[in-house]
Design an enzyme around this catalytic site. Structure first.
Site, PDB file in Angstrom:
ATOM      1  CG  HIS A 106     -12.143 -26.593  -1.065  1.00 47.50           C
ATOM      2  ND1 HIS A 106     -11.163 -26.565   0.342  1.00 47.50           N
ATOM      3  CD2 HIS A 106     -12.769 -25.429  -0.999  1.00 47.50           C
ATOM      4  CE1 HIS A 106     -11.566 -25.275   0.700  1.00 47.50           C
ATOM      5  NE2 HIS A 106     -12.423 -24.718  -0.023  1.00 47.50           N
ATOM      6  CG  HIS A 267     -17.718 -17.159   2.141  1.00 47.20           C
ATOM      7  ND1 HIS A 267     -16.816 -16.549   2.297  1.00 47.20           N
ATOM      8  CD2 HIS A 267     -17.644 -18.455   1.797  1.00 47.20           C
ATOM      9  CE1 HIS A 267     -15.618 -17.119   2.042  1.00 47.20           C
ATOM     10  NE2 HIS A 267     -15.941 -18.357   1.942  1.00 47.20           N
TER      11      HIS A 267
END
Length: 726
Positions: A106, A267
């Site tokens: 992020h 993920h």
């Protein structure tokens, strides 16, 4: 996630009237100028990140400090931290692997290739708005977990580098082999004000992918890093998310394969957190009460942490080994039938309805659950193009590992610029096309060579305007955001830059300089282009009665066409360049705002921008040879005429077109048209801050100062990309 109701307000009816109703006498309080004039020109953007905000001082050398770092010990401490679960924020499965990967992701994921802004390069995740974005919930805890390590190593490692290195160590600790790590990200000490995050006034406002492609924005919703994991506008439809995924990853310069690898790789480890409704979550860090000490999103649900944690509102665990690298993401994606369901917080997600309970609970070893996926994860299965790539990775785990390693390295280093800026023992040897690679130097011109080259350039028949214009065209592509562009490489002579409308001068001047380079064979074309600017400025200064030697640092090299990604370099083509009075489109901001934007990308201060525009106008460097802003009767002379005539009250200015882009300056007495101008010219008389600067150079005693200041600012621009001199 915070809402307007979460904002903490210390005032209440029962408090002391001094604190309740008294006038706020603090500095900066009260109605500001921008409240009255919201379209006021943002000259202040050119004053960001000055030494006044830097506690380390202008003599601090991060590269030198980093060289003192015990890099191996630092990585060892980071590895130990991964499993040192803290009771105030317990680690899932006893490991912070997923949390640190998300923090690094992020931080880097705000980068957008269209303007080069955003990214992890300056540690902006510490500041608003990013520290309080809805998509960054709980990353405040990740940064606090790192604090003891930052405290231990001090200025030998920047926050910006530490964030990314922590993500790398997390991946390595999971058993994954990363592509490498380049340090060199220097911290700043205040938020970036120049980044346009969008016009929306509410978090999570959706943007259509087509609109996103036209704007320098990296996410499909305000406050997200990429896309809404529940699908556009919480659609819950995997296929509907494909366009949004391509748009946002494409704005980072990622292709479909890199996109699939990044989503799946990110993920493969960790989980999302959605134990209960967002109504339990308190204010974000910027709105939290002072006693929270910069931590936000305090939860009132249960313990508020661990099994009770609420972050995104989604409750998803993708793989059977969420702290160890595997290919389970793709295996589960294609093996099971996925049914839409909702998390305990009410967020849309998918569950493998025909799967056994094979996913370990993060805090109770006796519990298992079914695999779960985000809406956008299933896009990788149901979008035809993404599906082809995903199946290839399913059947070839090594190809997936290689693709993710390279894509992760690109994600986390994309805004660092050329490889010359990388430092540390893990910098990969391989040159990558997105790093804008350069060859090794072929020439080492001596001082005598430089003197002879200057004489040859002066005798070439090129005008002052042509020499200065071609040097500016070469150097002014530099972007301070991602450190791309600049004169090194002489890419002005290559596609696509040679064919840009703004670089029309190149067609006339480059053949002359290329012939000179081949004849002398003493310096690179890149050096000769910059040296032409030196010759032009010295001639113009001499014509103004000032003898000055323009500093010149040889050592530039010439890039090859195969080292130049045409698509990515096309993004450097300016919409406007006010220094050359160039404007390609009228539907994007105002001319004067785009001038500020260009100056900010060139890391110029307001005085530097002012002196450069004034000097370039009298040197006749307009891209099309027009007389707009050439407020002088002696073009080619480095004089202060631009400022003196702009501020002369003998002239009255009026627009000559409906768009108010072009203007005539008429003599107030005779009505005769004396000068023509654009908004990029007249702003130095209309804007109060820029007028104050223009007045300095319009004074009778400013001539010598003007020349010296112009030369200093010019040399700064010419050397912006000389990372080989660091």
């Amino acid at each position: 996630m915070s809402t307007t109701d979460d904002t903490h307000n210390t005032l209440s009816a029962g408090k002391c009237p001094f604190h309740q109703g008294g006038h706020d006498r603090s500095a900066g309080a009260g109605t500001a100028s921008r409240d009255w004039w919201p379209n006021q020109l943002r000259v202040d953007l050119l004053n960001q990140h000055s030494n006044r905000s830097n506690p380390l001082g202008e003599d601090f050398d991060y590269r030198k400090e980093f060289s003192k770092l015990d890099y191996s010990a630092l990585k060892g401490d980071l590895k130990a931290l991964l499993t040192d679960s803290q009771p105030w924020w317990p680690a899932d499965w006893g490991s912070y692997v997923g949390l640190f990967i998300r923090m690094a992701w992020h931080g880097a994921g705000t980068y957008r290739s269209i303007d080069g802004r955003g990214g992890a390069g300056r540690g902006q995740q510490r500041f608003a708005p990013l520290n309080s974005w809805p998509d960054n919930v709980s990353l405040d805890k990740a940064r606090r977990l790192l604090w003891p390590i930052k405290q231990k190593y001090g200025q030998k490692i920047s926050w910006a580098d530490l964030f990314i290195l922590a993500g790398n160590v997390a991946l390595e600790n999971s058993g994954f082999r990363t592509f490498g790590f380049g340090a060199g990200r220097e911290d700043v000490w205040e938020p970036d004000l120049d980044v346009n995050w969008g016009d929306e006034k509410a978090w999570l406002t959706h943007r259509h992918p087509e609109a996103l492609a036209k704007a320098p924005l990296g996410a499909t919703e305000m406050g997200l890093i990429y896309v809404n994991p529940e699908g556009p506008d919480h659609s819950g439809e995997p296929l509907s998310a494909a366009a949004a995924i391509r748009a946002t990853f494409g704005n980072m310069g990622m292709n479909d394969e890199e996109t699939v690898a990044l989503i799946a790789g990110g993920h493969t480890l960790g989980k999302t957190h959605g134990a209960a409704a967002a109504s339990h979550v308190g204010a974000d860090p910027e709105a939290a009460p002072i006693e929270a000490q910069g931590l936000g999103w305090a939860s009132s649900y249960g313990s508020g942490v661990g099994a009770d944690a609420i972050t995104s509102g989604l409750e998803v665990v993708w793989t059977q080994t969420p702290t160890q690298w595997s290919n389970y993401f793709f295996e589960n994606l294609f093996k099971y039938e996925w049914v839409q369901t909702r998390s305990p917080a009410g967020a849309i997600q998918f569950e493998a309805v025909d799967a056994p309970d094979i996913i370990p609970d993060p805090f109770d070893p006796s519990k298992k659950r079914k695999p779960t996926m985000l809406v956008t994860d299933l896009t990788l299965r149901f979008d035809p193009e993404f599906e082809k790539i995903s199946r290839r990775f399913l059947n070839d785990p090594q190809a997936f590992n290689e693709a993710f390693a390279r894509a992760w390295f690109k994600l986390t280093h994309r805004d660092m610029g050329p490889k010359a800026r990388y430092i540390g023992p893990e910098v990969p040897k391989e040159d990558l096309i997105w790093q804008d690679p350069l060859p090794q130097p072929l020439y080492q011109p001596t001082q005598e060579d430089i003197i002879n080259l200057k004489a040859a350039i002066a005798a070439s028949g090129l005008s002052v305007s042509e020499m200065v214009s071609v040097a500016w065209a070469s150097a002014s592509t530099f972007r301070g955001g991602d450190k791309r562009g600049g004169a090194n490489g002489a890419r002005l002579a290559l596609a696509p830059q040679r064919d840009w409308d703004v670089n029309a001068v190149a067609a006339r001047v480059l053949p002359v300089l290329e012939a000179l380079q081949k004849t002398t064979n003493k310096a690179s074309l890149a050096d000769i282009i910059v040296l032409a600017g030196v010759v032009g400025i010295e001639q113009a200064a001499a014509a103004a009665g000032v003898s000055i030697s323009v500093p010149f640092a040889p050592g530039r090299v010439d890039a090859r066409q195969d080292q130049t990604d045409i698509e990515m370099f096309s993004l450097l083509e300016p919409i406007a360049d006010g220094f050359r009075n160039y404007r390609a489109r009228l539907d994007v901001s105002t001319t004067e705002s785009l001038l500020i934007d260009k100056a900010q990308q060139l890391t110029l201060t307001a005085p530097e921008m002012t002196v450069l525009v004034g000097g370039m106008r009298v040197l006749g460097t307009n891209f099309d040879g027009s007389q707009n802003g050439v407020f002088t009767d002696r073009p080619g002379v480095l004089s202060t005429d631009f400022f003196a005539n702009l501020l002369d009250m003998r002239y009255e200015w009026k627009p000559t077109d409906d768009a108010n882009e072009l203007f005539e300056g008429r003599d107030r007495l005779t009505g005769e048209v004396k000068y023509t101008a654009t908004r990029a010219d007249l702003v130095f008389g209309s804007n109060s801050v820029l007028r104050a600067l223009a007045e300095v150079y319009a004074c009778s005693d400013a001539h010598e100062k003007f020349v010296k200041d112009f030369v200093a600012a010019w040399v700064k621009v010419m050397n912006l990309d000389r990372f080989d001199l660091l």
